[in-house]
Scaffold this active site. Structure first.
Site, mmCIF file in Angstrom:
data_model
loop_
_atom_site.group_PDB
_atom_site.id
_atom_site.type_symbol
_atom_site.label_atom_id
_atom_site.label_comp_id
_atom_site.label_asym_id
_atom_site.label_seq_id
_atom_site.Cartn_x
_atom_site.Cartn_y
_atom_site.Cartn_z
ATOM 1 N N ARG A 120 0.821 -1.211 0.000
ATOM 2 C CA ARG A 120 0.000 0.000 0.000
ATOM 3 C C ARG A 120 0.857 1.264 0.000
ATOM 4 O O ARG A 120 0.350 2.376 0.100
ATOM 5 C CB ARG A 120 -0.941 0.017 1.198
ATOM 6 C CG ARG A 120 -1.786 -1.216 1.258
ATOM 7 C CD ARG A 120 -3.013 -1.074 2.128
ATOM 8 N NE ARG A 120 -3.784 -2.290 2.050
ATOM 9 C CZ ARG A 120 -4.587 -2.611 1.052
ATOM 10 N NH1 ARG A 120 -4.757 -1.771 0.040
ATOM 11 N NH2 ARG A 120 -5.230 -3.746 1.058
ATOM 12 N N HIS B 101 8.250 -6.044 -7.161
ATOM 13 C CA HIS B 101 6.953 -5.481 -7.558
ATOM 14 C C HIS B 101 6.736 -4.174 -6.805
ATOM 15 O O HIS B 101 6.881 -4.119 -5.595
ATOM 16 C CB HIS B 101 5.840 -6.488 -7.243
ATOM 17 C CG HIS B 101 4.542 -6.219 -7.952
ATOM 18 N ND1 HIS B 101 3.888 -5.008 -7.874
ATOM 19 C CD2 HIS B 101 3.779 -6.998 -8.753
ATOM 20 C CE1 HIS B 101 2.781 -5.076 -8.604
ATOM 21 N NE2 HIS B 101 2.680 -6.260 -9.152
ATOM 22 N N TYR C 237 1.075 -1.438 -5.219
ATOM 23 C CA TYR C 237 0.043 -1.258 -6.233
ATOM 24 C C TYR C 237 -0.797 -0.011 -6.033
ATOM 25 O O TYR C 237 -1.681 0.282 -6.812
ATOM 26 C CB TYR C 237 -0.814 -2.510 -6.447
ATOM 27 C CG TYR C 237 -1.212 -3.278 -5.237
ATOM 28 C CD1 TYR C 237 -0.774 -4.589 -5.070
ATOM 29 C CD2 TYR C 237 -2.055 -2.734 -4.267
ATOM 30 C CE1 TYR C 237 -1.143 -5.330 -3.971
ATOM 31 C CE2 TYR C 237 -2.427 -3.466 -3.167
ATOM 32 C CZ TYR C 237 -1.966 -4.761 -3.013
ATOM 33 O OH TYR C 237 -2.322 -5.480 -1.923
ATOM 34 N N HIS D 14 2.384 -1.656 -12.041
ATOM 35 C CA HIS D 14 1.123 -1.469 -12.754
ATOM 36 C C HIS D 14 1.188 -0.066 -13.352
ATOM 37 O O HIS D 14 1.557 0.881 -12.634
ATOM 38 C CB HIS D 14 -0.055 -1.572 -11.791
ATOM 39 C CG HIS D 14 -0.185 -2.923 -11.142
ATOM 40 N ND1 HIS D 14 -1.147 -3.199 -10.215
ATOM 41 C CD2 HIS D 14 0.518 -4.074 -11.327
ATOM 42 C CE1 HIS D 14 -1.029 -4.468 -9.836
ATOM 43 N NE2 HIS D 14 -0.024 -5.017 -10.476
ATOM 44 N N GLU E 166 3.190 -3.986 -16.298
ATOM 45 C CA GLU E 166 2.393 -5.215 -16.269
ATOM 46 C C GLU E 166 1.137 -5.052 -17.128
ATOM 47 O O GLU E 166 0.507 -3.997 -17.127
ATOM 48 C CB GLU E 166 2.008 -5.547 -14.820
ATOM 49 C CG GLU E 166 1.250 -6.863 -14.701
ATOM 50 C CD GLU E 166 1.127 -7.367 -13.260
ATOM 51 O OE1 GLU E 166 1.751 -6.791 -12.344
ATOM 52 O OE2 GLU E 166 0.386 -8.352 -13.073
ATOM 53 N N ASP F 19 0.685 -10.946 -17.379
ATOM 54 C CA ASP F 19 -0.047 -11.676 -16.335
ATOM 55 C C ASP F 19 -1.178 -12.448 -17.015
ATOM 56 O O ASP F 19 -2.050 -11.840 -17.644
ATOM 57 C CB ASP F 19 -0.581 -10.673 -15.307
ATOM 58 C CG ASP F 19 -1.260 -11.339 -14.115
ATOM 59 O OD1 ASP F 19 -2.138 -12.208 -14.343
ATOM 60 O OD2 ASP F 19 -0.937 -10.978 -12.975
ATOM 61 N N HIS G 58 -4.666 -11.432 -15.951
ATOM 62 C CA HIS G 58 -5.028 -10.088 -16.419
ATOM 63 C C HIS G 58 -5.354 -10.068 -17.916
ATOM 64 O O HIS G 58 -6.354 -9.465 -18.319
ATOM 65 C CB HIS G 58 -3.898 -9.091 -16.131
ATOM 66 C CG HIS G 58 -3.634 -8.888 -14.671
ATOM 67 N ND1 HIS G 58 -2.627 -8.079 -14.214
ATOM 68 C CD2 HIS G 58 -4.236 -9.389 -13.573
ATOM 69 C CE1 HIS G 58 -2.625 -8.097 -12.888
ATOM 70 N NE2 HIS G 58 -3.586 -8.886 -12.471
ATOM 71 N N HIS H 146 3.498 -13.609 -15.207
ATOM 72 C CA HIS H 146 2.761 -13.969 -13.995
ATOM 73 C C HIS H 146 1.790 -15.079 -14.381
ATOM 74 O O HIS H 146 0.945 -14.863 -15.262
ATOM 75 C CB HIS H 146 1.972 -12.768 -13.457
ATOM 76 C CG HIS H 146 2.818 -11.744 -12.771
ATOM 77 N ND1 HIS H 146 2.350 -10.486 -12.472
ATOM 78 C CD2 HIS H 146 4.084 -11.817 -12.302
ATOM 79 C CE1 HIS H 146 3.315 -9.813 -11.845
ATOM 80 N NE2 HIS H 146 4.366 -10.600 -11.738
ATOM 81 N N ASP I 268 -10.009 -9.100 -12.695
ATOM 82 C CA ASP I 268 -8.751 -9.290 -11.966
ATOM 83 C C ASP I 268 -8.932 -9.984 -10.625
ATOM 84 O O ASP I 268 -8.656 -9.408 -9.576
ATOM 85 C CB ASP I 268 -8.019 -7.944 -11.784
ATOM 86 C CG ASP I 268 -6.610 -8.123 -11.222
ATOM 87 O OD1 ASP I 268 -6.173 -9.277 -11.027
ATOM 88 O OD2 ASP I 268 -5.954 -7.094 -10.966
ATOM 89 N N HIS J 276 -7.534 -13.458 -9.114
ATOM 90 C CA HIS J 276 -6.667 -14.615 -9.387
ATOM 91 C C HIS J 276 -7.253 -15.887 -8.791
ATOM 92 O O HIS J 276 -7.871 -15.848 -7.729
ATOM 93 C CB HIS J 276 -5.279 -14.403 -8.785
ATOM 94 C CG HIS J 276 -4.569 -13.191 -9.311
ATOM 95 N ND1 HIS J 276 -3.251 -12.943 -9.056
ATOM 96 C CD2 HIS J 276 -4.990 -12.164 -10.086
ATOM 97 C CE1 HIS J 276 -2.884 -11.819 -9.642
ATOM 98 N NE2 HIS J 276 -3.933 -11.319 -10.274
ATOM 99 N N GLU K 91 1.094 -16.018 -8.645
ATOM 100 C CA GLU K 91 0.482 -15.073 -7.701
ATOM 101 C C GLU K 91 -0.906 -15.599 -7.359
ATOM 102 O O GLU K 91 -1.890 -14.867 -7.363
ATOM 103 C CB GLU K 91 0.332 -13.692 -8.336
ATOM 104 C CG GLU K 91 1.624 -13.035 -8.780
ATOM 105 C CD GLU K 91 1.360 -11.747 -9.536
ATOM 106 O OE1 GLU K 91 0.515 -11.740 -10.468
ATOM 107 O OE2 GLU K 91 1.991 -10.740 -9.191
HETATM 108 ZN ZN ZN Z 1 -3.926 -9.232 -10.528
HETATM 109 FE FE FE Z 2 0.336 -9.962 -11.745
HETATM 110 FE FE FE Z 3 0.885 -6.956 -10.317
#
Ligand code: ZN
Ligand code: FE
Ligand code: FE
Length: 278
Positions: free
Chosen positions: A37, A67, A70, A108, A143, A177, A180, A212, A225, A227, A257
């Site tokens: 975060r 990564h 996000y 992202h 991504e 991904d 995604h 991913h 989105d 997973h 992920e």
């Molecule tokens: Zn995702």
């Molecule tokens: Fe991903």
């Molecule tokens: Fe990601």
């Protein structure tokens, strides 16, 4: 042997991640550079990095993927949010170069929050033009996104448009991904070759640096989105095995992920995908 691992917690440092990876049959891993975060990154610990290098060598880890948080949004309409994104990207790239040079850093692209895709693309490219430096050894990856809400990067054209505006684009690649792109309408289950041909035409396969590997809880084109574990979603085990075995992809690093309760869940998925790619 393919390069495959999963997202790991960075809470106990780099050496612990290399050991966790080894314990589940992984020879790569992904981690957050800081709290997902946002917030401050922990200071680098030279002793941890020394222990990491030994543990990574033993585990055959030569490639890792960081990564970005996000919450990062360089396409925001709020100046303070853009400033935070610039500061975080600059700091993360410098730390990556210092701790683990020549590795990968995924972000992202961002959300245009009502400003429109064109404006969002320009803002993301502006941000990259401000943070990239010729001497950086870390490669920054954008991504592929599901395209939910005002997300940028739900289509290959949007990623290409960003990259085309970046001056130091040698430092930029793409992380694909599977969940995604599936949610974004690219049928990696029944038409993987077609999707890769399209990616090559629009972005260029030379830009593709990491994958991913996730199943999706939702049907093709759902733009959600969410997973799923391998085989517990709409993409399916066979299709994801074809991804890690594909001649165009199998040299790339793969990262799970998937939602798991513990590391053993990842160990089973890594074993399954490794066997498929043998
Ligand atoms: Zn995702
Ligand atoms: Fe991903
Ligand atoms: Fe990601």
């Amino acid at each position: 042997m393919i390069t495959i691992g999963c997202h790991l917690s960075a809470a106990k440092g780099y050496a612990a991640m290399a050991r966790d990876a080894a314990s589940i049959g992984a020879n790569t891993f992904q981690f957050f550079t800081r709290n997902p975060r946002g917030g401050k990154a922990k200071a680098l610990d030279p002793r941890d990095l020394e222990a990491y290098r030994a543990a990574a060598a033993e585990a055959g880890i030569t490639r890792i993927l960081a990564h970005a948080p996000y919450t990062l949004n360089p396409a925001s309409s709020k100046p303070e949010t853009v400033a935070f994104a610039l500061q975080t990207l600059t700091d993360d790239l410098a730390r990556m170069d210092e701790a683990t040079p020549n590795q990968l850093y995924n972000m992202h692209p961002g959300c245009h929050v009502g400003q429109g895709t064109e404006a969002g693309i320009a803002l993301v490219a502006d941000a990259l033009n401000q943070v990239l430096r010729p001497e950086l050894t870390t490669t920054l990856l954008l991504e592929t996104m599901a395209g939910k809400g005002s997300e940028i990067g739900g289509g290959f054209e949007e990623l290409a448009a960003i990259i085309n505006r970046v001056e130091l684009s040698d430092h930029v690649g793409v992380c694909l991904d599977t969940c995604h792109v599936w949610d974004g309408g690219y049928d990696v289950a029944d038409n993987l070759d077609g999707v890769l041909e399209e990616f090559d035409r629009v972005v260029g396969l030379n830009r593709l640096k990491a994958i991913h590997v996730n199943d999706s809880l939702n049907p093709l084109g759902a733009r959600k989105d969410r997973h799923a574990r391998i085989g517990e979603g709409h993409i399916g085990t066979e299709a994801l095995c074809r991804v890690v075995s594909h001649p165009v992809l199998r040299h790339l690093p793969f990262y799970l992920e998937t939602p798991q309760d513990n590391l053993q869940g990842y160990a089973a998925e890594i074993a399954l995908l490794r066997e498929a790619a043998e």
